[in-house]
Design an enzyme around this catalytic site. Sequence first.
Site, PDB file in Angstrom:
ATOM      1  N   CYS A 171      38.189  33.507 -16.549  1.00 47.64           N
ATOM      2  CA  CYS A 171      36.968  32.710 -16.521  1.00 47.64           C
ATOM      3  C   CYS A 171      36.381  32.661 -17.928  1.00 47.64           C
ATOM      4  CB  CYS A 171      35.970  33.328 -15.551  1.00 47.64           C
ATOM      5  SG  CYS A 171      36.411  32.934 -13.852  1.00 47.64           S
ATOM      6  N   PRO A 172      35.834  31.536 -18.358  1.00 55.23           N
ATOM      7  CA  PRO A 172      35.468  30.359 -17.558  1.00 55.23           C
ATOM      8  C   PRO A 172      36.538  29.264 -17.507  1.00 55.23           C
ATOM      9  CG  PRO A 172      34.550  30.138 -19.746  1.00 55.23           C
ATOM     10  CD  PRO A 172      35.364  31.405 -19.752  1.00 55.23           C
TER      11      PRO A 172
END
Lengths: 78, 373
Positions: free
Chosen positions: A15-16
């Site tokens: 992530c992201p």
Amino acid sequence: VNLDSLHLDCRGRRCPLPILELARHVTDVGVGGLIQVDADDPAAGPDIRAWCRMRDHEYVGASVAEDGTPRFTVRRRH
Amino acid sequence: VSAYLDSATAAPLHPVARQALLAALEDGWADPDRLYGASRRARILLDAAAESIAESIGARPDEVIFTSSGVAAVHAAVLGTLRGHARPGRPTRLVYSAVEHSAVLNAARAHSDDGGLTDAVEVDSLGRVAVEAFARAAAGADVAALQAANHEVGTTQPVAAVAAAIEPVPLIVDTSQTLATAPEGWSVLTADPRVWGAGPGIGLLVVRTGVRWSSPYPEDERRLPGVPNVPAAVAAAASLRAIRQSQADDERRMRGQIERIRAHVAATVPDVDVLGDPVERVPHLVTFSCLYVDGEAVLSALDRRGFAVSSGSSCMSSALEPSHVLVAMGALTSGNIRVSVNPATSDDEVSEFLGVLPGVIADVRAELGATGL
């Protein structure tokens, strides 16, 4: 040409990046179309939900891919 | 240009704490339980520290126990209160909010590994438990834990209403973000004195008279094993007293600074979620999450410019798990930044931070190729 559905393989991507992929490709499907995201980062589930809320798309739900990777389904709303 | 904006973890050493610490290092190094002059001097300091803290928080001196850290205080509070309520042939049950400090969650896991029962109570999108839901979960439970305010997003919890609703279940209240203040009704109180600038090496555990609590550690002549850190206890007591004297003015100023950060971030950073209750919150901290941002990259970029902040993004945990607080709230976990001030933080420091933040976020987004989304 908009697709009815799309599959994004975000295995191994931290992530992201999964929501970034989602944002880049959400318009590849037509309004009402489905996008499946396979993502194994522990933050992917909460972040995809939050992305749907912040971007006003529909979080359809979570399932599991054949290899056990979590799979998240999103519907394009606009 | 620089600013320390992680005071919710540990505020810089308060001048009064520093002075008290240095004096107590001279006189408080001996074991406080021996029969000679140096020991008596250490004992006097330790007792005076307990009395001062008791007075500051509205407790009795013999209810105050010093631990080695805020986390150690929480572990001893949870496991010790459960132990005090153990009965043969029946597992004890702990109820806690899903957004408690990880020290509560880790103690709960230890309890569950030992065959105990645990229930986490969900929170709303602001990070707050509902009194009715907490009370339902706590019916018939042995011990409950609810923080005075959340350490990541600042939202205050309905502690007084929960305490009344779950009676007679004892309530453990962690007050690390409220300077050891809690509404009436708590049975066991914990605090991390680093947050009020006392320095490391000390934690507070306060057990109300009559509450069944028993040390979860191997037996010792003291209530908790080992001699407390006497100089750190003196520093914690002195700085708590000092910070209480100017608390109302300090909080007004810090609330203004945080309100300014909340408004400025929402106005200048695109695709941002400013988290937590905007009104019913502690004055000194704010958290926000930014779409398409790597939290670690933002922290590093801010650090290079001299700004210290923290993050609940998964990159910041050794297990690469996102913050359980943000997950419980349904908040975005990536690109998360927590900014926290202390009474010595200046308006100029806040301005400088706000001056660089939007550019830092934009740079990190550009690096990820997240533009025009």
